[in-house]
Design a protein around this motif. Structure first.
Motif, PDB file in Angstrom:
ATOM      1  N   GLU A   1      -7.294   8.787   7.027  1.00 18.79           N
ATOM      2  CA  GLU A   1      -5.700   9.057   7.159  1.00 18.79           C
ATOM      3  C   GLU A   1      -5.131   8.732   8.253  1.00 18.79           C
ATOM      4  OE1 GLU A   1      -4.087  10.463   4.687  1.00 18.79           O
ATOM      5  OE2 GLU A   1      -5.985  10.386   3.710  1.00 18.79           O
ATOM      6  N   LYS A   2      -6.004   8.585   9.593  1.00 11.69           N
ATOM      7  CA  LYS A   2      -5.517   8.043  10.685  1.00 11.69           C
ATOM      8  C   LYS A   2      -5.153   6.265  10.617  1.00 11.69           C
ATOM      9  CE  LYS A   2      -7.370  11.036  13.945  1.00 11.69           C
ATOM     10  NZ  LYS A   2      -8.512  11.370  15.227  1.00 11.69           N
ATOM     11  N   TRP A   3      -5.994   5.661   9.874  1.00  7.32           N
ATOM     12  CA  TRP A   3      -5.889   4.432   9.479  1.00  7.32           C
ATOM     13  C   TRP A   3      -4.930   4.071   8.781  1.00  7.32           C
ATOM     14  CZ3 TRP A   3     -11.680   3.378   7.893  1.00  7.32           C
ATOM     15  CH2 TRP A   3     -12.482   3.537   8.895  1.00  7.32           C
ATOM     16  N   ARG A   4      -4.534   4.964   7.770  1.00  2.92           N
ATOM     17  CA  ARG A   4      -3.542   4.699   6.802  1.00  2.92           C
ATOM     18  C   ARG A   4      -1.959   5.010   7.538  1.00  2.92           C
ATOM     19  NH1 ARG A   4      -4.158   7.875   1.149  1.00  2.92           N
ATOM     20  NH2 ARG A   4      -2.162   7.099   0.945  1.00  2.92           N
ATOM     21  N   ASP A   5      -2.152   5.924   8.378  1.00  5.05           N
ATOM     22  CA  ASP A   5      -0.892   6.282   9.279  1.00  5.05           C
ATOM     23  C   ASP A   5      -0.692   5.188   9.987  1.00  5.05           C
ATOM     24  OD1 ASP A   5      -0.784   8.806   8.156  1.00  5.05           O
ATOM     25  OD2 ASP A   5      -1.682   9.900   9.894  1.00  5.05           O
ATOM     26  N   ARG A   6      -1.612   4.627  10.572  1.00  2.90           N
ATOM     27  CA  ARG A   6      -1.443   3.165  11.627  1.00  2.90           C
ATOM     28  C   ARG A   6      -0.931   2.292  10.746  1.00  2.90           C
ATOM     29  NH1 ARG A   6       0.760   0.182  14.564  1.00  2.90           N
ATOM     30  NH2 ARG A   6      -0.210  -1.350  15.678  1.00  2.90           N
ATOM     31  N   ALA A   7      -1.512   2.050   9.421  1.00  2.00           N
ATOM     32  CA  ALA A   7      -1.057   0.981   8.482  1.00  2.00           C
ATOM     33  C   ALA A   7       0.535   0.972   8.324  1.00  2.00           C
ATOM     34  CB  ALA A   7      -1.876   0.838   7.389  1.00  2.00           C
ATOM     35  N   ASP A   8       0.712   2.504   8.163  1.00  2.00           N
ATOM     36  CA  ASP A   8       2.214   2.751   7.798  1.00  2.00           C
ATOM     37  C   ASP A   8       3.072   2.377   8.928  1.00  2.00           C
ATOM     38  OD1 ASP A   8       1.852   3.352   5.249  1.00  2.00           O
ATOM     39  OD2 ASP A   8       1.664   5.596   5.598  1.00  2.00           O
ATOM     40  N   GLU A   9       2.560   2.844  10.034  1.00  2.00           N
ATOM     41  CA  GLU A   9       3.476   2.318  11.336  1.00  2.00           C
ATOM     42  C   GLU A   9       3.746   0.852  11.550  1.00  2.00           C
ATOM     43  OE1 GLU A   9       1.417   3.871  14.895  1.00  2.00           O
ATOM     44  OE2 GLU A   9       1.487   5.814  14.164  1.00  2.00           O
ATOM     45  N   LEU A  10       2.554   0.144  11.312  1.00  2.00           N
ATOM     46  CA  LEU A  10       2.662  -1.216  11.337  1.00  2.00           C
ATOM     47  C   LEU A  10       3.511  -2.032  10.345  1.00  2.00           C
ATOM     48  CD1 LEU A  10       1.621  -3.821  12.927  1.00  2.00           C
ATOM     49  CD2 LEU A  10      -0.148  -3.952  11.267  1.00  2.00           C
ATOM     50  N   ALA A  11       3.752  -1.403   9.274  1.00  2.00           N
ATOM     51  CA  ALA A  11       4.444  -1.913   8.099  1.00  2.00           C
ATOM     52  C   ALA A  11       5.909  -1.675   8.504  1.00  2.00           C
ATOM     53  CB  ALA A  11       4.187  -1.105   6.636  1.00  2.00           C
ATOM     54  N   LYS A  12       6.267  -0.559   8.960  1.00  2.00           N
ATOM     55  CA  LYS A  12       7.448  -0.358   9.583  1.00  2.00           C
ATOM     56  C   LYS A  12       7.971  -1.161  10.791  1.00  2.00           C
ATOM     57  CE  LYS A  12       7.668   4.813   8.470  1.00  2.00           C
ATOM     58  NZ  LYS A  12       7.371   5.999   9.258  1.00  2.00           N
ATOM     59  N   GLU A  13       7.189  -1.779  11.566  1.00  2.00           N
ATOM     60  CA  GLU A  13       7.254  -2.528  12.493  1.00  2.00           C
ATOM     61  C   GLU A  13       7.633  -3.949  12.151  1.00  2.00           C
ATOM     62  OE1 GLU A  13       3.986  -2.642  15.306  1.00  2.00           O
ATOM     63  OE2 GLU A  13       4.022  -0.575  15.480  1.00  2.00           O
ATOM     64  N   TYR A  14       7.137  -4.030  10.735  1.00  2.00           N
ATOM     65  CA  TYR A  14       7.387  -5.461  10.240  1.00  2.00           C
ATOM     66  C   TYR A  14       8.695  -5.395   9.198  1.00  2.00           C
ATOM     67  CZ  TYR A  14       3.266  -8.044  11.819  1.00  2.00           C
ATOM     68  OH  TYR A  14       2.375  -8.923  12.437  1.00  2.00           O
ATOM     69  N   GLY A  15       9.176  -4.360   9.270  1.00  2.00           N
ATOM     70  CA  GLY A  15      10.415  -4.193   8.610  1.00  2.00           C
ATOM     71  C   GLY A  15      10.279  -3.672   6.951  1.00  2.00           C
ATOM     72  N   LEU A  16       9.006  -3.222   6.568  1.00  2.00           N
ATOM     73  CA  LEU A  16       8.676  -2.886   5.317  1.00  2.00           C
ATOM     74  C   LEU A  16       8.560  -1.284   5.199  1.00  2.00           C
ATOM     75  CD1 LEU A  16       5.203  -5.003   4.973  1.00  2.00           C
ATOM     76  CD2 LEU A  16       7.550  -5.459   4.377  1.00  2.00           C
ATOM     77  N   LYS A  17       8.931  -0.890   3.830  1.00  2.00           N
ATOM     78  CA  LYS A  17       9.100   0.346   3.494  1.00  2.00           C
ATOM     79  C   LYS A  17       7.580   1.005   3.170  1.00  2.00           C
ATOM     80  CE  LYS A  17      13.284  -0.214   0.812  1.00  2.00           C
ATOM     81  NZ  LYS A  17      13.891  -0.293  -0.674  1.00  2.00           N
ATOM     82  N   VAL A  18       7.362   2.210   3.531  1.00  2.00           N
ATOM     83  CA  VAL A  18       5.946   2.874   3.336  1.00  2.00           C
ATOM     84  C   VAL A  18       6.444   3.983   2.200  1.00  2.00           C
ATOM     85  CG1 VAL A  18       5.356   2.344   5.631  1.00  2.00           C
ATOM     86  CG2 VAL A  18       6.479   4.613   5.105  1.00  2.00           C
ATOM     87  N   ILE A  19       5.256   4.305   1.454  1.00  2.00           N
ATOM     88  CA  ILE A  19       5.165   5.355   0.517  1.00  2.00           C
ATOM     89  C   ILE A  19       5.247   6.809   1.282  1.00  2.00           C
ATOM     90  CG2 ILE A  19       4.225   6.278  -1.268  1.00  2.00           C
ATOM     91  CD1 ILE A  19       3.404   3.602  -2.129  1.00  2.00           C
TER      92      ILE A  19
END
Length: 152
Positions: free
Chosen positions: A132-150
């Motif tokens: 779950e921490k990995w998924r949270d970090r992946a979501d943070e990185l997606a936001k840094e790249y300007g992507l939407k997260v689920i």
């Protein structure tokens, strides 16, 4: 919208990594090896060398993850860059082979992780909280790249 997920299939047979590395490597537009070769055939030998060195040829041979993206939301180069960053952060003591594939416009980075730690020889294991921490970090990185997260 980037998604990071674990795939629950793995092989306990010696050479199990060879099958998955061949399948991913042959079908990928680009590949990256972390602590192993970028070439899937050589990556298998690299995986096996570590298993042999630590006498860990038995049981689970690899762990499989996918980092995928919606069509037209990110370039292949940026998607691969994101996945490499995550793998360097999460799996820095493991050999990782990443294969970028584009399927029906979706960019999918397939992540094959050697089950044996490069530094310690310990077998790879994680708990749900860690994932779950990995998924949270992946979501943070997606936001840094300007992507939407689920939203979960």
């Amino acid at each position: 919208m980037a998604i990071f997920k674990a795939i629950n299939n793995s092989s306990k047979k010696i050479g199990g990594s060879k099958y998955i590395l061949n399948r991913i490597g042959k079908n990928s537009k680009d590949t990256v090896g972390l602590l192993c070769s970028n070439d899937y055939k050589k990556a298998f030998k690299d995986f096996q060398d570590i298993k042999e060195f630590y006498h860990k040829l038995e049981d689970r041979q690899y762990k499989y993850f996918i980092h995928s993206f919606a069509p037209n939301e990110i370039s292949e180069e940026k998607a691969l860059e994101m996945t490499v960053k995550l793998c360097e952060e999460f799996f820095y003591e493991y050999q990782v082979f990443i294969g970028l594939q584009v399927i029906n416009g979706h960019i999918c980075n397939h992540i094959i992780l050697n089950s044996v730690n490069f530094e310690t020889g310990e077998k790879f294991y994680y708990e749900k909280k860690e994932f779950e921490k990995w998924r949270d970090r992946a979501d943070e990185l997606a936001k840094e790249y300007g992507l939407k997260v689920i939203e979960r």
